[in-house]
Design an enzyme around this catalytic site. Structure first.
Site, mmCIF file in Angstrom:
data_model
loop_
_atom_site.group_PDB
_atom_site.id
_atom_site.type_symbol
_atom_site.label_atom_id
_atom_site.label_comp_id
_atom_site.label_asym_id
_atom_site.label_seq_id
_atom_site.Cartn_x
_atom_site.Cartn_y
_atom_site.Cartn_z
ATOM 1 N N SER A 1 0.840 -1.192 0.000
ATOM 2 C CA SER A 1 0.000 0.000 0.000
ATOM 3 C C SER A 1 0.878 1.247 0.000
ATOM 4 C CB SER A 1 -0.963 -0.038 1.185
ATOM 5 O OG SER A 1 -1.990 0.907 1.023
ATOM 6 N N LYS B 1 -20.153 17.598 3.234
ATOM 7 C CA LYS B 1 -19.224 17.812 4.341
ATOM 8 C C LYS B 1 -19.081 16.549 5.174
ATOM 9 C CE LYS B 1 -16.551 19.955 7.205
ATOM 10 N NZ LYS B 1 -15.167 20.258 6.795
#
Length: 340
Positions: free
Chosen positions: A168, A220
């Site tokens: 990763s 948001k």
């Protein structure tokens, strides 16, 4: 069962006592360090050639008799004298270490080490990064990768050695190397993005507990732990993951164009042997083997920027480690499980 209950009670009292003592010590340290200016770190430089030479000489002293050792030392002295007369300038290899956690905390030291070596390193030299990381936060490993990119941009060859794992975010860093060297059974890949969180909204509703999320901006907050998640929010969250994954793929493809990026960017991992076939790495070899070989022709220097931690920070780290060991020991005794 009664024994386990008594043991757990004893352990809880012990842990409580240890934590209380450490809290008192930490408070005392905080009072002592209050108002003091934080000490700067220090760059430590060790010549690995001397380390390898010491290992070799120790073995020679044990295995060779007096006459053989004398002849060997005489020959070595002649060779060194000849090299000095010829004013031979060996290339330099700068060795860095990065042991990554989820926050890529080692970036703080890495940035100073790179700043230091770039003041002297030339394209004739080489930087070797011994990298170990299973990945972590996107922005943290993005910064760590950007620090390594400074080496490439300066035209200094960068070699990345992986002995255990570079997955990763760890592989995101590794791919910047012009050459990636892996141990045969190191873990590589995991070119993917993952995010997960629990949601206890139904549990709250069951107990007649309301939880409100107020936002200014449609997206948001997409998914929450306590609020009721919507399908629209899930779609937006997934869209953000897909965008991040695409950026990750493009970044890897930029530095390793030889990869079949869609084939390897599935989130899968491969051991070094298979990773070589996928061209995720260039060579199978341990970092010890590679550096020992380089030390024969080069001056090899290990750089480490050490932060000077305050007494309070050292006590805090000791407290955290002690509690972890106590809890791990207690759990392993109860469950008879092994931890790796």
């Amino acid at each position: 069962m009664e024994f386990l209950t008594e043991y757990a009670s004893f352990l809880a009292k012990t842990v409580t006592l240890v934590i209380a003592i450490l809290v008192v010590l930490a408070s005392f340290a905080a009072l002592r360090s209050k108002g003091r200016r934080k000490s700067a770190g220090q760059l430590q430089v060790n010549k690995l050639n001397d380390f390898y030479k010491g290992l070799r000489e120790r073995l020679e002293q044990t295995l060779l008799d007096k006459d053989q050792l004398k002849a060997l030392r005489k020959g070595q002295a002649k060779t060194e004298k000849k090299q000095k007369k010829q004013h031979e300038t060996k290339p330099r290899v700068f060795v860095l270490d990065f042991d990554g956690d989820i926050k890529a905390s080692a970036t703080e030291s890495l940035r100073h080490e790179i700043t230091a070596l770039l003041t002297l390193a030339t394209p004739k030299d080489e930087v070797v990064l011994r990298l170990e990381s299973g990945g972590g936060m996107v922005h943290s490993y993005g910064l760590a990768s950007s620090q390594l990119a400074r080496i490439r941009e300066a035209g200094v060859p960068l070699t990345v050695c992986i002995d255990k794992v570079a997955a990763s975010g760890g592989y995101m860093m590794a791919c910047i190397g012009e050459k990636i060297i892996s141990a045969p059974f190191a873990i590589l890949g995991s070119i993917g993005v993952v995010a997960q969180l629990p949601n206890v909204n139904r549990l709250l509703k069951k107990h007649d507990i309301d939880f409100e999320v107020l936002t200014a901006g449609e997206y948001k907050r997409t998914l929450t732990v306590f609020g009721e998640n919507t399908e629209k929010g899930r779609e937006k969250f997934q869209e953000d993951l897909d965008i991040t994954h695409k950026l990750f793929k493009n970044f890897v493809a930029r530095y390793r164009p030889q990869l079949a990026i869609d084939e390897v960017a599935t989130g899968e991992v491969w051991l070094g042997l298979a990773a070589l076939e996928k061209q995720l790495v260039d060579e199978l070899k341990t970092s010890d083997e590679y550096l020992a070989e380089r030390a024969k022709q080069s001056e090899v220097y290990h750089l480490h920027y050490a932060e000077r931690k305050s007494l309070q920070e050292r006590i805090g780290m000791a407290a955290s480690g002690s509690v972890d060991r106590l809890l791990l020991g207690w759990w392993s005794r109860l469950t008879q499980q092994r931890f790796w």
